[in-house]
Design an enzyme around this catalytic site. Structure first.
Site, mmCIF file in Angstrom:
data_model
loop_
_atom_site.group_PDB
_atom_site.id
_atom_site.type_symbol
_atom_site.label_atom_id
_atom_site.label_comp_id
_atom_site.label_asym_id
_atom_site.label_seq_id
_atom_site.Cartn_x
_atom_site.Cartn_y
_atom_site.Cartn_z
ATOM 1 N N PHE A 138 -43.642 -52.545 66.886
ATOM 2 C CA PHE A 138 -44.876 -51.762 66.715
ATOM 3 C C PHE A 138 -45.684 -51.641 68.002
ATOM 4 O O PHE A 138 -46.514 -50.740 68.123
ATOM 5 C CB PHE A 138 -45.719 -52.345 65.568
ATOM 6 C CG PHE A 138 -46.910 -53.136 65.992
ATOM 7 C CD1 PHE A 138 -46.788 -54.462 66.355
ATOM 8 C CD2 PHE A 138 -48.171 -52.551 66.033
ATOM 9 C CE1 PHE A 138 -47.894 -55.197 66.746
ATOM 10 C CE2 PHE A 138 -49.285 -53.273 66.418
ATOM 11 C CZ PHE A 138 -49.143 -54.598 66.790
ATOM 12 N N LYS A 139 -45.417 -52.478 68.999
ATOM 13 C CA LYS A 139 -46.174 -52.384 70.258
ATOM 14 C C LYS A 139 -45.986 -50.999 70.907
ATOM 15 O O LYS A 139 -46.823 -50.552 71.674
ATOM 16 C CB LYS A 139 -45.745 -53.485 71.217
ATOM 17 C CG LYS A 139 -45.886 -54.900 70.632
ATOM 18 C CD LYS A 139 -46.983 -55.671 71.238
ATOM 19 C CE LYS A 139 -47.220 -57.057 70.684
ATOM 20 N NZ LYS A 139 -46.669 -57.460 69.411
ATOM 21 N N ASP A 140 -44.861 -50.347 70.579
ATOM 22 C CA ASP A 140 -44.626 -48.999 71.124
ATOM 23 C C ASP A 140 -45.698 -48.001 70.681
ATOM 24 O O ASP A 140 -45.970 -47.042 71.394
ATOM 25 C CB ASP A 140 -43.268 -48.452 70.650
ATOM 26 C CG ASP A 140 -42.099 -49.202 71.262
ATOM 27 O OD1 ASP A 140 -42.212 -49.665 72.406
ATOM 28 O OD2 ASP A 140 -41.057 -49.317 70.584
ATOM 29 N N LEU A 157 -48.352 -48.786 73.278
ATOM 30 C CA LEU A 157 -47.934 -48.814 74.686
ATOM 31 C C LEU A 157 -47.273 -47.514 75.143
ATOM 32 O O LEU A 157 -47.085 -47.302 76.332
ATOM 33 C CB LEU A 157 -47.038 -50.015 74.953
ATOM 34 C CG LEU A 157 -47.836 -51.322 75.116
ATOM 35 C CD1 LEU A 157 -46.932 -52.541 75.021
ATOM 36 C CD2 LEU A 157 -48.622 -51.331 76.415
#
Ligand code: PLP
Length: 495
Positions: free
Chosen positions: A111-113, A116
């Site tokens: 989920f950091k995508d 980011l």
């Protein structure tokens, strides 16, 4: 009405959104918070007809109100494109009496995508707006996930360079392979002979080195951080909660204004704070369910009102949630203290000197929207197995923490409000733990054999992120001692 950002530790600090994104952290060590939470200015029915990108614009324009429409659309369209393997960006999957919001369709399958992918564009746009001429150098220490997501986000973004440090023996083989095969002529990956704390401490030291800062400025560079406390990471996360609600409405799963619950597997408290902001913008959310693994500081906090980090750090199969200091919680504390920076600062000082603090009863009373619980390692594995066997759907170890806690919540409260579970990683990212949970017979297989087995049982195609690294060339092979970190930064930047 325009929104300014102040520090959670000093009311007199007031900056614009773009300044807050550039700075990352306030000068006093506090976090930037909007001076008010804006209300959604489109109806839920209108949202239900929008694409992800359109929802992103409508939500983000309210927080980043010093960006022009053109600037913000440029950021959104550069981020949410064919890098994602679905045009929905964040699809909902109905299973086990809940809706799994899959936040792992970006480049690094976690989920950091979601944040980011857009942060580099928000940063470079903020730099332009504020007449910053220097190139931005992102410096990050990583224990695996954030480093790769940041590398993928910043790769080949003009006006930026990114340097990632990771502990040589402290990341998984797949995580290491993902990083050392990173393409892009502005990306640098360096392993250190030390642990994650050494990497983190080294990076902090480089950040606060005044002499280096001067040298960098002379050469046309300045540091910035892709850390999860940057509001440029928080604001894009509000979007997918609005989008999830809109999709439920569009699909006829809920009626307009029907409340939903949201369950979030939590570490640094960024993702669930974004859901809290969405609720405060007017999205009909009933309970915010905060799910922890065995590092259950937050569960204890919601139960007792005492935050206490003085405890053993437990390594779990959901490593991205192995955290004892949830940085973003400070934004909630500030708010329930009545936006009182002095009160918040006092508590944060206690946290750094004694490792704990206790909130007042009146603050605790404002936490009624939250429910906290946790999952043990054993419960986590059992949930993966049960959901797979009952439905055929395979979830990762982090998402399973959330699914486990949701079932505890249901059993305790009998609340049958429709519920969205934030699904934060693809099971392909944590294949070994996932497959072992399903059947211990898989334990003898290699990492890539496990990938093929997972494809067979889940009937979900192996994501590109994994396919790529099977054959990708190693492009980064620098290893340094902990005390050589500054030297390597100078060398990379030719200072
Ligand atoms: C970072 C991460 C989390 C925790 O999110 P926070 O915003 O830090 O609470 C959960 N799951 C995965 C897979 C992550 O990468």
């Amino acid at each position: 009405m325009s929104i300014l950002y102040s520090s959670t530790r000093d009311d007199s600090v007031k900056v614009t959104a773009s300044e807050a994104i550039l700075k990352g952290l306030a000068p006093d060590g506090g976090l930037f918070v909007p001076d008010s939470i804006p209300a959604l200015d489109k109806s839920l029915v209108e949202f239900s007809k929008m694409t992800y990108q359109e929802v992103a614009y409508e939500v983000m324009k309210l927080f980043l109100d010093d960006f022009t429409k053109e600037e913000l659309l440029h950021c959104i369209n550069s981020a949410y494109d064919s890098k994602f393997d679905t045009t929905k960006m964040a699809p909902l999957v109905k299973a086990d009496d809940a809706y799994f919001l899959e936040l792992f369709h970006g480049k690094t399958i976690a989920f950091k995508d979601m944040a980011l992918s857009i942060l580099p564009h928000l940063l470079t746009t903020s730099a332009k707006k504020n007449n910053v001429k220097n190139d931005i150098v992102i410096l990050t220490a990583t224990s695996g996930d954030t480093g790769k997501a940041a590398l993928a986000g910043f790769a080949d973004v003009p006006g930026t360079k990114i340097i990632v440090f990771y502990p040589k023996d402290g990341v998984s083989p797949i995580q290491e392979k993902q990083m050392v095969t990173q393409k892009g002529n502005n990306t640098y990956v360096v392993s250190i002979k030390g642990n994650f704390d050494d990497a983190q401490t080294g990076v902090k030291k480089i950040f606060s080195d005044k002499e280096l800062e001067k040298k960098m400025d002379d050469a046309g560079y300045q540091f910035s951080s892709a850390n999860s406390i940057n509001i440029g990471r928080l604001v894009p996360q509000v979007v997918y909660y609005v989008y999830a609600y809109a999709q439920l409405l569009a699909n006829g799963e809920i009626k307009e204004n029907e409340k939903i619950n949201v369950v979030v597997p939590t570490g640094n408290f960024g993702n669930i704070l974004a859901a809290f902001y969405a609720k405060n913008m007017g999205l009909p959310i009933n309970k915010l369910i905060c799910a922890s693994n065995e590092n259950k500081v937050l569960y204890d906090f919601f139960t007792t009102g005492e935050y206490d980090r003085n405890r053993e750090f437990i390594l779990t199969t959901s490593p991205s949630m192995d955290i004892l200091i949830s940085s973003n919680l400070e934004r909630l504390i500030y708010r329930i203290a009545g936006n009182d920076a002095n009160k918040n600062k006092e508590l944060m000082m206690e946290l750094s000197s004694q490792g704990k603090y206790t909130i007042s009863d009146s603050m605790k009373n404002q936490l009624k929207d939250f429910y906290g619980n946790y999952a043990s390692e054993d419960e986590d594995a059992k949930t993966i197995k049960r959901i797979y066997e009952e439905t055929g759907y395979v979830i990762d170890t982090h998402t399973s923490v959330a699914a486990t806690v949701y079932n505890k919540y249901r059993a305790e409260t009998k609340d049958d409000t429709k519920t969205v579970i934030a699904s934060t990683a693809s099971p392909y990212k944590f294949t070994r733990a996932v497959m072992n949970a399903i059947d211990t017979k898989y334990d003898s297989l290699s990492d890539f054999e496990l990938v093929d087995e997972l494809a067979k049982i889940s009937k979900v195609k192996v994501p590109n992120a994994i396919e790529e690294i099977r054959t990708a060339k190693v492009l980064h092979d620098t290893t340094v001692e902990v005390n050589e970190m500054k030297d390597i930064v100078e060398k990379i930047l030719s200072l």
